[in-house]
Design a protein around this motif. Sequence first.
Motif, short mmCIF file in Angstrom:
data_model
loop_
_atom_site.label_atom_id
_atom_site.label_comp_id
_atom_site.label_asym_id
_atom_site.label_seq_id
_atom_site.Cartn_x
_atom_site.Cartn_y
_atom_site.Cartn_z
N ARG A 31 56.90 -39.55 -76.85
CA ARG A 31 58.24 -39.89 -76.35
C ARG A 31 58.10 -40.78 -75.12
N MET A 59 62.36 -43.44 -91.66
CA MET A 59 62.25 -43.40 -90.22
C MET A 59 63.37 -44.23 -89.61
N ASP A 112 54.09 -40.18 -82.13
CA ASP A 112 55.24 -39.35 -81.75
C ASP A 112 55.38 -39.20 -80.24
N ARG A 147 60.52 -46.35 -82.32
CA ARG A 147 60.99 -45.36 -83.28
C ARG A 147 62.06 -44.55 -82.57
N HIS A 172 64.41 -40.87 -82.69
CA HIS A 172 64.71 -39.56 -83.25
C HIS A 172 66.18 -39.27 -82.96
N ASN A 173 67.00 -39.33 -83.98
CA ASN A 173 68.45 -39.18 -83.88
C ASN A 173 68.80 -37.69 -83.73
N THR A 174 68.93 -37.24 -82.50
CA THR A 174 69.14 -35.82 -82.21
C THR A 174 70.43 -35.29 -82.82
N GLY A 195 69.20 -39.99 -78.81
CA GLY A 195 67.91 -39.54 -79.29
C GLY A 195 66.76 -40.04 -78.44
#
Length: 180
Positions: free
Chosen positions: A142, A1, A140, A88, A90-92, A132
């Motif tokens: 956002r 992660m 999860d 956390r 999320h590396n787009t 991200g």
Amino acid sequence: MEYFVYGRDLPGTAELKAKLTEEHWAFMDGYGEQLIARGPTLTGQDDDAESTGSMHIVGLPDVEAARAFAFEEPYYKGGVFESVQLYRFHNTLGRTMWDFTDAVDNYGRYLLLTLDESTPAPTPSKHLIVYGDLLAIDTDVRLGRAVLAEAPDRETAATLLPAGANTPTEVHHWSFGGRR
């Protein structure tokens, strides 16, 4: 992660931060292969710019490891930070800052940050370094977005991540970090 960690400097701690820099870098050396992006936020882009914070995006196995990374860090333990944000990530784009090769002369680098779940994705641009979603630490959900980008000026950088409905976008001068 992957995790996004941003420590905001406590005003008046520049000397303390300078004293702890080698210890900070030694700590970060232990995460060298896991770092996606790192570096200080600054008051400006010129040579006399002062630090306003320290940003890291890092791949770690779990929340416990992320908390250790954020709160065992020498600047934090030494009292440099006013606050630490941990999310956390999320590396787009799926790349690191070291993969970014489209640098343009006379462009500055910026961290754009919004904590508004309604914030739309950044405007597509070859000047996006890493971006991200910022997610809740244990779900999860956002919460916002973080963007590392280059632009000719602060105002142009601000247009790369449109503001959400509820929260303005923060725009910070940012520099690639690491040993100098």
